[in-house]
Design an enzyme around this catalytic site. Structure first.
Site, short mmCIF file in Angstrom:
data_model
loop_
_atom_site.label_atom_id
_atom_site.label_comp_id
_atom_site.label_asym_id
_atom_site.label_seq_id
_atom_site.Cartn_x
_atom_site.Cartn_y
_atom_site.Cartn_z
N LYS A 9 0.86 -1.20 0.00
CA LYS A 9 0.00 0.00 0.00
C LYS A 9 0.88 1.24 0.00
O LYS A 9 2.07 1.17 0.38
CB LYS A 9 -0.91 0.03 1.22
CG LYS A 9 -0.23 -0.04 2.59
CD LYS A 9 0.21 1.28 3.18
CE LYS A 9 0.80 1.14 4.60
NZ LYS A 9 1.62 2.29 5.03
N GLN A 93 10.81 -2.24 5.88
CA GLN A 93 11.06 -0.93 6.52
C GLN A 93 10.86 0.20 5.51
O GLN A 93 11.66 1.13 5.41
CB GLN A 93 12.47 -0.89 7.10
CG GLN A 93 12.65 -1.90 8.23
CD GLN A 93 13.70 -1.44 9.22
OE1 GLN A 93 14.79 -1.06 8.83
NE2 GLN A 93 13.37 -1.47 10.50
N ALA A 94 9.78 0.07 4.74
CA ALA A 94 9.53 1.00 3.64
C ALA A 94 8.28 1.85 3.85
O ALA A 94 8.07 2.83 3.15
CB ALA A 94 9.38 0.21 2.34
N GLY A 95 7.40 1.43 4.79
CA GLY A 95 6.11 2.12 4.93
C GLY A 95 5.12 1.68 3.89
O GLY A 95 4.13 2.35 3.62
N GLY A 99 4.51 -6.38 5.76
CA GLY A 99 4.22 -7.32 6.85
C GLY A 99 2.74 -7.37 7.18
O GLY A 99 2.17 -8.44 7.39
N ASP A 133 -2.29 -1.40 10.61
CA ASP A 133 -2.49 -1.33 9.15
C ASP A 133 -3.15 -2.58 8.58
O ASP A 133 -3.50 -2.60 7.40
CB ASP A 133 -1.13 -1.22 8.43
CG ASP A 133 -0.50 0.14 8.57
OD1 ASP A 133 -1.14 1.03 9.15
OD2 ASP A 133 0.65 0.29 8.11
O1 C5P Z 1 0.06 -1.09 15.17
P1 C5P Z 1 1.49 -1.41 14.90
O2 C5P Z 1 1.96 -2.64 15.63
O3 C5P Z 1 1.81 -1.47 13.45
O4 C5P Z 1 2.30 -0.20 15.48
C1 C5P Z 1 3.69 -0.23 15.69
C2 C5P Z 1 4.08 0.93 16.57
O5 C5P Z 1 3.91 2.16 15.87
C3 C5P Z 1 3.25 1.09 17.84
O6 C5P Z 1 3.78 0.32 18.87
C4 C5P Z 1 3.36 2.56 18.11
O7 C5P Z 1 4.61 2.87 18.71
C5 C5P Z 1 3.40 3.18 16.71
N1 C5P Z 1 2.07 3.59 16.24
C6 C5P Z 1 1.48 4.71 16.79
N2 C5P Z 1 0.23 5.10 16.34
C7 C5P Z 1 -0.40 4.40 15.37
C8 C5P Z 1 0.20 3.27 14.81
C9 C5P Z 1 1.44 2.89 15.27
O8 C5P Z 1 2.04 5.37 17.67
N3 C5P Z 1 -1.58 4.82 14.96
#
Ligand code: C5P
Length: 265
Positions: A9, A93-95, A99, A133
């Site tokens: 995405k 690690q691309a955004g 994963g 995501d």
């Molecule tokens: O939800 P996910 O495991 O992908 O998020 C990884 C990390 O990114 C979270 O532990 C948090 O530190 C940060 N994050 C956040 N706010 C979001 C999504 C992710 O702060 N909406």
């Protein structure tokens, strides 16, 4: 055997609206699935087996494919063993949600291997515990995501600028590190609903509030962005927490995908 595409995405825009008491951030982001995809194969088998085409990916419980398998077992209590192979094409690690997409594809595939006892809606609901995501990948390709990112509003297909392409620098960034480096006072003030409306009137503003903290963590990203613009890209915006850029003008074309999860076939 089931062989599925697990698409990437991009975040056409990403606004961070504030920090929450649970440590996450409230987001408002326009997500678009694209045709760059990993391939996952699944086969019911005597033993669990997981393999991957790239050596630098962990194959243990920290991998989102394994986390999705564990979640499916926990929710369904179905007894089975499965062989899974992941062929990686989406940069890490691309955004670009590689994963997260793999996790969604795994849930969908395990349900398919059992003749769909659960609805996509149920799988989507479970999937938010795997990552913010992940639920997006059960939408139809274009969606406005809020909350942590897990509240998905599916949208009609968008007409995007022609010649949209992506570029991933060698360097990568971890999502938690980028959120940690975020200074909320430096975020855009623009109303995300206005941004969204503008996209549907062909007025594209590729704003990403995570770009500034990413550039602060890895200043060379700013140089890459300037180089892309100097090469003739008319825009070079970061997707998600980086480090990939997308914009108009490069070689690696982006084709938007619609109708997930059907596009996985
Ligand atoms: O939800 P996910 O495991 O992908 O998020 C990884 C990390 O990114 C979270 O532990 C948090 O530190 C940060 N994050 C956040 N706010 C979001 C999504 C992710 O702060 N909406």
């Amino acid at each position: 055997m089931l062989k599925l595409r697990s698409p990437a995405k991009i975040n056409l825009f990403l606004r961070v609206m504030g920090k929450r008491s649970d440590g996450y951030h409230d987001l408002a982001s326009l997500f678009q699935a694209i045709d760059l995809a990993d391939t996952l194969t699944f086969e019911l088998s005597r033993e669990d087996e997981f393999s991957c085409s790239v050596p630098n990916l962990s194959l243990d419980g920290s991998n989102l494919v394994i986390k999705a398998l564990q979640l499916f077992r926990q929710k369904t209590e179905l007894p089975f063993r499965v062989k899974i192979h992941l062929e990686k094409h989406i940069p890490m690690q691309a955004g670009m949600g590689g994963g997260s997409s793999n996790a969604a594809t795994t849930l969908w595939a395990l349900n398919a291997l059992h003749n769909f006892p659960f609805s996509d809606y149920e799988l989507q609901d479970w999937s938010s515990s795997l990552g913010s995501d992940v639920p997006f990948f059960f939408a139809n390709g274009t969606a406005y995501c809020t909350g942590r990112g897990e509240t998905v509003r599916p949208l009609a297909p968008l007409t995007l600028p022609e010649n949209l392409s992506w570029f991933k620098p060698r360097e990568g960034l971890s999502t938690p590190a980028v959120f940690k480096a975020l200074d909320l006072s430096l975020c855009s003030k623009i109303d995300p609903e206005e941004l969204l409306e503008a996209f549907y009137s062909q007025k594209f503003q590729f704003i990403n509030d995570l770009q500034e903290p990413a550039f602060r963590l890895l200043p060379i990203l700013r140089t890459y962005q300037q180089e892309l613009l100097a090469k003739g890209w008319s825009d070079a915006s970061m997707t998600g927490s980086g480090t990939a850029f997308f914009g108009t003008g490069g070689a690696d074309q982006i084709v938007p995908l619609q109708r997930l999860p059907l596009a996985w076939y």
